[in-house]
Design a protein around this motif. Structure first.
Motif, mmCIF file in Angstrom:
data_model
loop_
_atom_site.group_PDB
_atom_site.id
_atom_site.type_symbol
_atom_site.label_atom_id
_atom_site.label_comp_id
_atom_site.label_asym_id
_atom_site.label_seq_id
_atom_site.Cartn_x
_atom_site.Cartn_y
_atom_site.Cartn_z
ATOM 1 N N ASP A 1 -125.934 -37.578 13.356
ATOM 2 C CA ASP A 1 -126.708 -36.442 13.855
ATOM 3 C C ASP A 1 -127.786 -35.990 12.869
ATOM 4 O O ASP A 1 -128.930 -35.761 13.248
ATOM 5 N N GLN B 1 -121.325 -36.407 12.079
ATOM 6 C CA GLN B 1 -122.306 -35.323 12.123
ATOM 7 C C GLN B 1 -123.365 -35.484 11.046
ATOM 8 O O GLN B 1 -124.553 -35.274 11.296
ATOM 9 N N GLN C 1 -116.538 -25.300 13.811
ATOM 10 C CA GLN C 1 -116.052 -26.456 13.035
ATOM 11 C C GLN C 1 -114.560 -26.382 12.694
ATOM 12 O O GLN C 1 -114.107 -27.030 11.747
ATOM 13 N N THR D 1 -113.032 -29.990 13.168
ATOM 14 C CA THR D 1 -113.820 -31.070 12.580
ATOM 15 C C THR D 1 -112.959 -31.884 11.634
ATOM 16 O O THR D 1 -112.512 -31.372 10.592
ATOM 17 N N THR E 1 -114.566 -31.141 21.888
ATOM 18 C CA THR E 1 -114.967 -29.890 21.238
ATOM 19 C C THR E 1 -116.215 -30.026 20.383
ATOM 20 O O THR E 1 -116.799 -29.004 20.009
ATOM 21 N N GLY E 2 -116.612 -31.259 20.032
ATOM 22 C CA GLY E 2 -117.746 -31.427 19.134
ATOM 23 C C GLY E 2 -117.461 -30.926 17.725
ATOM 24 O O GLY E 2 -118.375 -30.697 16.937
ATOM 25 N N TYR F 1 -114.946 -35.454 19.470
ATOM 26 C CA TYR F 1 -116.399 -35.296 19.581
ATOM 27 C C TYR F 1 -116.810 -34.890 20.990
ATOM 28 O O TYR F 1 -117.661 -34.022 21.174
ATOM 29 N N THR F 2 -116.193 -35.514 21.988
ATOM 30 C CA THR F 2 -116.549 -35.204 23.366
ATOM 31 C C THR F 2 -115.818 -33.982 23.900
ATOM 32 O O THR F 2 -116.290 -33.342 24.846
#
Length: 285
Positions: free
Chosen positions: A250, A246, A235, A238, A229-230, A226-227
């Motif tokens: 989010d 997410q 995606q 992911t 590549t997010g 998450y920190t």
């Protein structure tokens, strides 16, 4: 009757804690997975039945992509961490000058949090400050390129995960009696045969336990990806738990996020039980 009730009274606090911190959260997530619960669309809240699961299985392409990447991520990480961790454990198990310092250096990354690990490796991967500028590729953005982002995140997690295997396997190595190696050497067994027929059989339970624990943790890995590549770019990094974050955190879609969580829970439970069954963990050799 009183004597028979005493053991149950003694374990009742533990049973109560398990019910509060394990059974209730699972039951709560299972309940919300059957509901439409979205903070951005409160007018649509209500009972969904199996609607969330139907959407997940037949309409959500991101779910299947995240599940595939999760399997790829777990297999790559566990395989490489096991090989490198075993190699490090064998090295630091030998007697040499500075062994204590070497063990400290090997084990130190395990004490670093995922967010701090991400900060270190982002600096290393940044084109203007990282190591790539010394390799003649100052413009390479490995975390923004779909072709290079997977090896980059794998290497980052290896730096943090390999020491865990090294610690557990080193403990297993120190529990192997030296007389077994001496007897094997007397019988003419070389270093490789001693490793295959003495070391590995005695490390079986330690390897099964380490791979199972790390498999569960890598499956649920959120903080580092998450920190780092997010879940991107596009995606491609992911994982299923990251997709849950997410959608639930989010996007505030707690109903669908709970359905994704239940899917991950069932997959992990099935794979863990199957792995323990196939590996015959804890059985007499």
């Amino acid at each position: 009757m009183r004597r028979r009730a005493v053991p149950y009274l003694l374990i009742s606090p533990t049973v109560a804690l398990i019910a509060v911190f394990l059974v209730y959260p699972i039951a709560s997530v299972a309940y919300y997975s059957l509901q439409h619960r979205n903070l951005t669309r409160p007018w649509a809240d209500g009972f969904a039945g199996l609607g969330n699961f139907r959407q997940m299985l037949f309409e959500d392409e991101v779910f299947w992509h995240s599940l595939g990447f999760t399997a790829k991520w777990v297999v790559a990480e566990i395989g490489l961490q096991l090989i490198l961790g075993l190699a490090l454990a064998l090295i630091v198990n030998e007697s040499f000058i500075g062994r204590g310092l070497a063990r400290s250096l090997v084990f130190s990354p395990w004490a670093v949090s995922g967010v701090l690990t991400t900060g270190i490796w982002i600096l290393l991967y940044t084109p203007s400050t990282g190591v790539l500028r010394f390799l003649g590729q100052p413009e390479a953005a490995v975390l923004g390129n779909p072709d290079t982002v997977f090896p980059a995140v794998v290497v980052t997690e290896l730096w943090r995960g390999v020491p865990f295997f090294a610690i557990l396997l080193l403990a297993g190595l120190q529990g192997i009696p030296g007389e077994l190696y001496e007897a094997a050497a007397v019988d003419g067994a070389g270093r490789i045969r001693r490793f295959l027929h003495v070391t590995l059989p005695h490390l079986r339970d330690a390897i099964v336990l380490a791979t199972l624990l790390r498999g569960v943790w890598e499956f649920n890995n959120v903080d580092l990806l998450y920190t780092l590549t997010g879940g991107g770019p596009a995606q491609v990094t992911t994982t299923l738990p990251l997709y849950v974050a997410q959608r639930a955190v989010d996007s505030k879609d707690f109903g669908y996020g709970s359905a994704l969580t239940m899917a991950g829970f069932v997959i992990l439970l099935f794979c863990s039980l199957l792995y323990l069954r196939l590996s015959r963990f804890g059985e007499e050799r």
